[in-house]
Design an enzyme around this catalytic site. Structure first.
Site, short mmCIF file in Angstrom:
data_model
loop_
_atom_site.label_atom_id
_atom_site.label_comp_id
_atom_site.label_asym_id
_atom_site.label_seq_id
_atom_site.Cartn_x
_atom_site.Cartn_y
_atom_site.Cartn_z
N GLY A 1 -8.91 6.06 65.90
CA GLY A 1 -9.66 4.91 66.07
C GLY A 1 -10.23 4.69 67.69
N HIS A 2 -10.11 3.66 67.98
CA HIS A 2 -10.86 3.11 69.18
C HIS A 2 -10.37 4.11 70.42
CE1 HIS A 2 -13.18 0.81 71.97
NE2 HIS A 2 -12.09 0.57 72.64
N PHE A 3 -9.04 4.31 70.70
CA PHE A 3 -8.49 5.03 71.72
C PHE A 3 -8.26 6.44 71.41
CE2 PHE A 3 -7.60 0.95 73.82
CZ PHE A 3 -7.86 1.07 74.94
#
Length: 287
Positions: A265-267
């Site tokens: 995901g994002h991180f």
């Protein structure tokens, strides 16, 4: 103590006391690590040791984030222009006249402002879920975009949900990632930073000013075409906010850009630090 160990420092830049972490040989090529929302330089805690044998890594906390101490809103405008001004002053205070940029989330528009101001200093760019193209926006940006177009108190208040602990945990950290590989340390610290008095209003100011970044996208893209910086996009493909199309879009202006989509995901560093370190090491070796 070896040069591989992370050390922690402060550097005054005007009225801002910039906290930063660094590691690596003093005379090695520099990689300037710029974090995003809602985190700080600690997001690079796993990446730095994997690269510090060969590179000098420097990760400042932006004003309004982490352990950097900046004036209150009444005395300091929390805009992306001002964040870039402070980080530009930080690089000059440290004597960084040549560096590669590692850009994540908010770090992308901050770092790309540095590149616009001094293209001769930037040896290359790594972007990890850091937008410079409209294609990167998902529908999740709708409340922010409404605030940009009509900055009423009601539209500002509608953005406050982005600061909620459960939103940070669910959407920023866990969405699209293997939860068994996501340490609770980073998200817990980010939530604690956001809980500090006045932090929410600073973040809402920056959410409103994000429109200034979108307005600069044509300038960023012209910089890519004119300066041709080597670029690696190492992107969490399951990011609910920054879509893979935003990574692929870099190839429009930089046909030689390397784009790698990771199953997270994002991180992305929370789950794929080793994989990203290998990509960055190979990229930096080519510069």
């Amino acid at each position: 103590m070896t040069t591989h160990a992370q050390t922690f420092h402060r550097q005054p830049v005007g009225d801002v006391d910039v906290f930063y972490r660094q590691a690596g040989p003093k005379d090695a090529p520099v990689l300037l690590l710029l974090h995003g929302f809602p985190t700080a330089g600690h997001m690079f805690r796993d990446l730095i040791p994997l690269l510090a044998d060969r590179y000098r890594l420097i990760a400042p906390d932006l004003p309004g984030f982490g352990n950097t101490v900046a004036p209150p809103r009444a005395a300091f405008a929390y805009t992306f222009d001002n964040l870039a001004t402070v980080i530009g002053g930080f690089t000059e205070a440290l004597g960084l006249d040549r560096y590669a940029l590692y850009l994540f989330d908010y770090g992308a528009p901050v770092g790309l402002r540095l590149a616009l101001a001094h293209p001769e200093r930037v040896t290359g760019i790594v972007t990890q879920n850091g937008n410079a193209y409209l294609e990167g926006f998902s529908e999740a940006w709708a409340p922010w975009q409404a605030y940009w177009g009509d900055p009423t108190p009601a539209n500002r208040e509608a953005c406050r949900a982005s600061l909620a602990p459960e939103t940070i945990r669910r959407d920023q950290y866990l969405h699209g990632a293997d939860p068994s590989r996501v340490s609770p340390d980073g998200v817990t610290l980010d939530i604690a930073y956001l809980a500090r008095p006045g932090a929410d209003e600073i973040q809402l100011d920056l959410i409103g000013d994000y429109r200034s970044n979108v307005a600069l996208y044509p300038a960023f893209q012209a910089y890519f075409r004119q300066q041709r910086p080597p670029l690696l996009a190492a992107w969490g493909r399951n990011d609910p906010h920054f879509l893979p199309a935003g990574a692929e879009a870099y190839r429009r202006d930089l046909p030689g850009a390397e784009v790698v989509l990771l199953d997270t995901g994002h991180f992305a560093l929370e789950t794929h630090a080793a994989a990203i370190a290998a990509l960055v090491r190979a990229f930096m070796a080519r510069l």
